[in-house]
Design an enzyme around this catalytic site. Sequence first.
Site, short mmCIF file in Angstrom:
data_model
loop_
_atom_site.label_atom_id
_atom_site.label_comp_id
_atom_site.label_asym_id
_atom_site.label_seq_id
_atom_site.Cartn_x
_atom_site.Cartn_y
_atom_site.Cartn_z
N TYR A 144 0.86 -1.18 0.00
CA TYR A 144 0.00 0.00 0.00
C TYR A 144 0.89 1.23 0.00
CZ TYR A 144 -3.41 3.45 1.72
OH TYR A 144 -4.21 4.55 1.88
N ASP A 239 9.27 2.69 -0.66
CA ASP A 239 8.30 3.35 0.21
C ASP A 239 8.68 3.00 1.64
OD1 ASP A 239 6.20 4.05 1.81
OD2 ASP A 239 4.66 3.51 0.35
N LYS A 267 5.27 9.44 8.59
CA LYS A 267 5.13 8.93 9.96
C LYS A 267 6.20 9.45 10.93
CE LYS A 267 2.43 5.03 8.33
NZ LYS A 267 1.05 5.04 8.70
N1 HOZ Z 1 -3.08 3.31 6.20
C1 HOZ Z 1 -2.93 3.23 7.62
C2 HOZ Z 1 -2.50 1.87 8.03
N2 HOZ Z 1 -1.47 1.27 7.29
C3 HOZ Z 1 -4.20 3.56 8.33
C4 HOZ Z 1 -4.23 4.96 8.71
C5 HOZ Z 1 -5.34 5.29 9.72
O1 HOZ Z 1 -6.42 4.73 9.64
O2 HOZ Z 1 -5.09 6.12 10.55
#
Ligand code: HOZ
Length: 425
Positions: A144, A239, A267
């Site tokens: 992702y 990534d 992050k």
């Molecule tokens: N895409 C995030 C987890 N890999 C989720 C982000 C969220 O829901 O805060």
Amino acid sequence: MNNVRSRALFSDAQRLIPGGVNSPVRSFGGVGGQPVFIARGQGARIWDVDGNEYIDYVCSWGPLILGHAHPDVVAAVKEAAERGTSFGAPTEGEVELAKLITQAVPSMEMVRLVNSGTEAAMSAIRAARAFTGRSKIVKFAGCYHGHADGLLVKAGSGAATHGVPTSAGVPAAYAAETLVAEYNDLESVEALFRAYPREIAAVLVEPVAGNMGVVPPREGFLEGLRRLTSDSGSLLVFDEVITGFRVAYGGAQALYGVAADITCLGKIIGGGLPVGAYGGRGDIMQVVAPLGPMYQAGTLSGNPLAVSAGIACLRALQRPGIYAELEARATQLEEGLRAAAKRAERPVSINRVGSMLTGFFGVDSVAGWTDASRADTRAYARFFHAMLERGVYFAPSQFEAAFVSLAHTEADIEQTVEKARAALR
Ligand code: HOZ
């Protein structure tokens, strides 16, 4: 467990916000039931609006490597806020954060700050296309890279959890530019290079997959991607939004000794505030405006609050021994959970790299999305709720990572393991 206020808030939220949440995984759609609304966090713990306390292994999905409300980060944000929250003009902190990043990740000779991992990945792909003059990209099933159009093809994370790995609303023409290979399967990548010679701008990969649950790269996989991209004039894009400053100070590329052409971060470099970054070789980054013809911009890019939090976080991570501490605590969690599952005669396959791990229920081993997608999501959901009831907050989806922070103590992890023993009984 009293969750009267969470339930009331969720019912209001569902009328006002799609699914009641601002990011789908939070809705508990992957595990059933209703989300708890969080009121505050401190160290390794969070408290919901009904006063229930949890040991937190979501840690805001990765940024909080120092734990919640770390005093250095809080002080930096307060101080920055008093000086002004945004200028839309260059600030000293942006230069400082860029220095910290480029020193930590030497393949990033230049870096551009943005507001999220999505923006970082989207911009990295645009830069790769601008640099190579090619349009196709290769990604891996179950990885992702945020929610930009062309990247929502066989995507992991919430897209997989909610059964929409390939999103509606993405024009077929965009999706056609995205070629999908199998993680940890070099042959599947070679086949794409054979089928599309001189058309592939970049291979985009999570060097440790974190969005189909944690999946480490097999020996030789990243090296193979490095070789294939270099040989064919395409770029290797890592990534490292999750792995950057997480699996090592220099990210996965330091851990595995493979350098990317472009790296995406997010992050941790924002210490829990919204931030992202993409950067790479100087000659590639020359395509980015105002130096070159690839446009990308943002009013809040390099925001002083986010930058200050990021600097405080990265400085705290420079203390010697930090990554060994994280490794020790995460090992304790892995071994404890493994032993608990064994004792309960429950098949759980645990993948861990540094302080990120996933226990996949009902499968022997997981090396890519084909394996991960066979996991017993109902068994995971039962475990998740049994742990939540006992005061431990794991990700509300089988296909995410658990994060250990420096705030998690040996005692926290012991407690977690004890509760897991009871939950798996
Ligand atoms: N895409 C995030 C987890 N890999 C989720 C982000 C969220 O829901 O805060």
